[in-house]
Write a protein that holds these residues in place. Structure first.
Motif, PDB file in Angstrom:
ATOM      1  N   THR A  92       0.835  -1.198   0.000  1.00 48.28           N
ATOM      2  CA  THR A  92       0.000   0.000   0.000  1.00 48.28           C
ATOM      3  C   THR A  92       0.877   1.258   0.000  1.00 48.28           C
ATOM      4  OG1 THR A  92      -0.127  -0.019   2.432  1.00 48.28           O
ATOM      5  CG2 THR A  92      -1.911  -1.088   1.233  1.00 48.28           C
ATOM      6  N   THR A 107      -7.676  -4.464  -2.283  1.00 50.20           N
ATOM      7  CA  THR A 107      -8.678  -4.336  -1.231  1.00 50.20           C
ATOM      8  C   THR A 107      -8.501  -5.511  -0.282  1.00 50.20           C
ATOM      9  OG1 THR A 107     -10.260  -3.229  -2.688  1.00 50.20           O
ATOM     10  CG2 THR A 107     -11.139  -4.254  -0.705  1.00 50.20           C
ATOM     11  N   ARG A 138      -8.846  -0.199   1.751  1.00 48.45           N
ATOM     12  CA  ARG A 138      -7.722  -0.028   0.846  1.00 48.45           C
ATOM     13  C   ARG A 138      -7.190   1.393   0.882  1.00 48.45           C
ATOM     14  NH1 ARG A 138      -7.316   1.155  -4.693  1.00 48.45           N
ATOM     15  NH2 ARG A 138      -9.106   2.083  -5.770  1.00 48.45           N
TER      16      ARG A 138
END
Length: 207
Positions: A93, A98, A122
């Motif tokens: 990330t 997700t 997310r």
């Protein structure tokens, strides 16, 4: 009739971002670009806006909605994350992933899965989404912009306007979107479980 903002995908106009944030704070449902598909989004603690968003999308309360966060610290506010999960999330990330995680009490019950008490989260790698989240200073709840009965998302802001102009409060035109949604990974069962192969590279997850 919705408002329509053309926002630069690399250098978002601060004036338009502020106006977009005001619309969201005032209970608006918006269409916005992310690093995968366009999504519908609204404040996560606005019951009426969330209900409208589900109706526009054509999904019931069993459909996982996704909380869009600015960073990992914000994710930890809404989900219970152990050290192993944190390391995995940190490696990928922001990005087009997700993650299904166990929801904390910070998540309104109506937003988590009714039987599993889980939530999708997310951190989008898209400057318009990130700039809007920073201006709002809070996460938003979102769902991929796929019309009821369709299998592919809307990827063009003008097409979104043609279909949803009277139903949305704002459409953000940030350029062409992607036909491929996020990669969805369930982290609630021990080992990461691939739920949907999407834009995010699963090799980075070790799956």
């Amino acid at each position: 009739m919705s408002q329509f903002f053309q926002i630069h995908p690399d250098n978002p106009q601060a004036r338009l971002i502020k106006q977009a944030a005001t619309i969201v704070r005032d209970g608006g449902v918006i269409a916005m670009p992310t690093d995968s598909c366009y999504v519908l989004a609204c404040r996560l603690d606005d019951k009426d806006a969330v209900t409208r968003m589900r109706q526009i999308r054509g999904v019931d309360d069993k459909h996982h909605l996704t909380i869009l966060c600015r960073d990992l610290s914000e994710i930890a506010q809404y989900a219970r994350i152990d050290n192993r999960q944190y390391r995995l999330l940190k490696a990928v990330t922001p990005g087009a992933y997700t993650f299904i995680l166990e929801a904390t009490k910070e998540v309104p019950r109506r937003l988590s899965h009714p039987s599993r008490k889980t939530i999708g989260l997310r951190v989008p790698d898209h400057i318009i989404a990130q700039t809007l989240l920073a201006e709002l200073d809070e996460a938003v709840i979102a769902t991929t912009l796929i019309l009821d009965g369709q299998t592919e998302p809307l990827t063009d802001a003008e097409d979104i306007r043609a279909h949803l102009d009277t139903l949305l409060d704002l459409i953000i035109d940030g350029g062409a979107g992607d036909l491929i949604a996020t990669t969805v990974v369930d982290l609630t069962t021990g080992e990461p479980e691939l739920i949907r192969q999407g834009r995010g590279d699963i090799r980075a997850l070790g799956i």
